[in-house]
Motif scaffolding. Sequence first.
Motif, mmCIF file in Angstrom:
data_model
loop_
_atom_site.group_PDB
_atom_site.id
_atom_site.type_symbol
_atom_site.label_atom_id
_atom_site.label_comp_id
_atom_site.label_asym_id
_atom_site.label_seq_id
_atom_site.Cartn_x
_atom_site.Cartn_y
_atom_site.Cartn_z
ATOM 1 N N ILE A 177 0.869 -1.178 0.000
ATOM 2 C CA ILE A 177 0.000 0.000 0.000
ATOM 3 C C ILE A 177 0.903 1.224 0.000
ATOM 4 C CG2 ILE A 177 -1.764 1.300 1.255
ATOM 5 C CD1 ILE A 177 -2.658 -1.379 2.496
ATOM 6 N N ASN A 178 0.804 2.039 -1.028
ATOM 7 C CA ASN A 178 1.702 3.169 -1.228
ATOM 8 C C ASN A 178 0.985 4.479 -0.923
ATOM 9 O OD1 ASN A 178 4.187 1.875 -2.643
ATOM 10 N ND2 ASN A 178 2.438 1.029 -3.754
ATOM 11 N N ILE A 179 1.609 5.302 -0.068
ATOM 12 C CA ILE A 179 1.045 6.604 0.296
ATOM 13 C C ILE A 179 1.924 7.710 -0.265
ATOM 14 C CG2 ILE A 179 0.386 8.126 2.202
ATOM 15 C CD1 ILE A 179 0.043 5.597 3.923
ATOM 16 N N LYS A 186 0.543 10.365 -7.368
ATOM 17 C CA LYS A 186 -0.342 9.203 -7.485
ATOM 18 C C LYS A 186 -0.454 8.761 -8.937
ATOM 19 C CE LYS A 186 -5.011 7.790 -6.040
ATOM 20 N NZ LYS A 186 -6.250 8.249 -5.364
ATOM 21 N N GLU A 187 -0.634 9.730 -9.811
ATOM 22 C CA GLU A 187 -0.736 9.433 -11.244
ATOM 23 C C GLU A 187 0.587 8.890 -11.784
ATOM 24 O OE1 GLU A 187 -1.825 11.737 -15.451
ATOM 25 O OE2 GLU A 187 -2.028 12.776 -13.519
ATOM 26 N N ILE A 197 -2.477 2.815 -4.441
ATOM 27 C CA ILE A 197 -1.857 4.123 -4.229
ATOM 28 C C ILE A 197 -2.881 5.066 -3.600
ATOM 29 C CG2 ILE A 197 -0.536 5.984 -5.285
ATOM 30 C CD1 ILE A 197 -0.339 4.078 -7.792
ATOM 31 N N LEU A 198 -2.522 5.659 -2.471
ATOM 32 C CA LEU A 198 -3.388 6.605 -1.771
ATOM 33 C C LEU A 198 -2.661 7.929 -1.614
ATOM 34 C CD1 LEU A 198 -4.710 4.293 1.103
ATOM 35 C CD2 LEU A 198 -5.828 4.797 -1.077
ATOM 36 N N SER A 211 -9.659 0.954 5.194
ATOM 37 C CA SER A 211 -10.355 -0.089 4.441
ATOM 38 C C SER A 211 -9.355 -1.001 3.734
ATOM 39 C CB SER A 211 -11.294 0.559 3.425
ATOM 40 O OG SER A 211 -11.889 -0.412 2.599
ATOM 41 N N LEU A 212 -8.342 -0.411 3.094
ATOM 42 C CA LEU A 212 -7.366 -1.197 2.346
ATOM 43 C C LEU A 212 -6.467 -1.997 3.287
ATOM 44 C CD1 LEU A 212 -6.617 -1.752 -0.563
ATOM 45 C CD2 LEU A 212 -5.087 0.223 -0.508
ATOM 46 N N ALA A 213 -6.069 -1.390 4.401
ATOM 47 C CA ALA A 213 -5.213 -2.092 5.369
ATOM 48 C C ALA A 213 -5.925 -3.302 5.961
ATOM 49 C CB ALA A 213 -4.785 -1.135 6.474
ATOM 50 N N GLN A 214 -7.225 -3.156 6.238
ATOM 51 C CA GLN A 214 -7.980 -4.278 6.774
ATOM 52 C C GLN A 214 -8.181 -5.350 5.705
ATOM 53 O OE1 GLN A 214 -8.841 -4.499 10.023
ATOM 54 N NE2 GLN A 214 -7.926 -2.489 10.423
ATOM 55 N N GLN A 215 -8.467 -4.908 4.485
ATOM 56 C CA GLN A 215 -8.705 -5.843 3.385
ATOM 57 C C GLN A 215 -7.478 -6.701 3.097
ATOM 58 O OE1 GLN A 215 -9.910 -3.934 -0.304
ATOM 59 N NE2 GLN A 215 -9.031 -5.590 -1.514
#
Length: 335
Positions: A177-179, A186-187, A197-198, A211-215
């Motif tokens: 997961i990239n911040i 992001k683009e 990408i967040l 949501s993504l971390a839990q998923q």
Amino acid sequence: MKKAITLSQYQGNIIRALRSLKLQDHELQAPGSMQVLIEIEAAPCNPSDLAFIQGGYNVKKSLPAIPGFEGSGRVIKTGDHPDARGLADKRVSFFTQADGTGSWGTHTLAEASDCIVLLDDMPFEQAACFSVNPFTAYAMVELARQKKSKSLIQNAAGGQVARFVQQLAGKEGIEVINIVRKPEHKELLANEGFTHILCSTDENFAEDLSSLAQQLNARLAFDAVGGDQSGFILKAMPDDSSLFLYGALAARTLSEIPATDVIFRKKHISGFNMNEWKLQLSEDNFQEISSYLQQQFIDKSLETRIQGIFKLDDYGQALMQYIRNMSGGKIILRP
């Protein structure tokens, strides 16, 4: 004699810091018993170098000082210790922080233990940026592998360490997961094939991250930013998660840490220091990792992004370009 960019005074303001730099002549020093004298071929500018000339880095040299912590070159003279003599005439990547040393010049001294012998096909420009970032990324992915983690979170995802993590994690089947902090980053990462990408400035960033971390069950995070982002990341992660802080790009303090998560949900914060990790390795193990990483660069599976190569005389133009566009890649100084 050697030429080197010289810092006469630490300045908190980056523009004043740049103005305090001068290209000057210095006497060549003879290497000590465990040292080598290196004729420099290439040296990068890193965020740590900018922090150093501003007086905000954890290393301060006696003034006047020569900036630049890493680089590449050829060993032209050695001390009398066998470890130093073994580097005679070798092509090396090096890291040095001691008084009287610095890579922003034509020559420098380095401890033999802080030099990495290069494979024949390793380019000097890539080798100049080799001694820190690739090993940092390798160590973090290795930590994820040891913990049998199938996913991890990282911020400053537009930076070079994060790019290496993404590439090395992919080889291990670990999702990332990239911040990033700007929509254009992001683009950019999406165009390079990154997923998950967040952008930290998006309105729904905290909710999307959670949501993504839990998923993905992301229970491991590597934080290069600090500040309130540390708290946001930790809060988003599942129970029994660990955040490793290895930089402080945004702030020298951490904030928004959810106390109840630390107390009741088994969430942990630790520091990560590549040099400490390196000390835990045997010499054979380190050499094996070095050869593996160098081969990745030779094959161009890994590559440090370089936006410009400048002569030492043009250091002012080079450093200003880097400050204006740090996400565009490294700038390299070549004597």
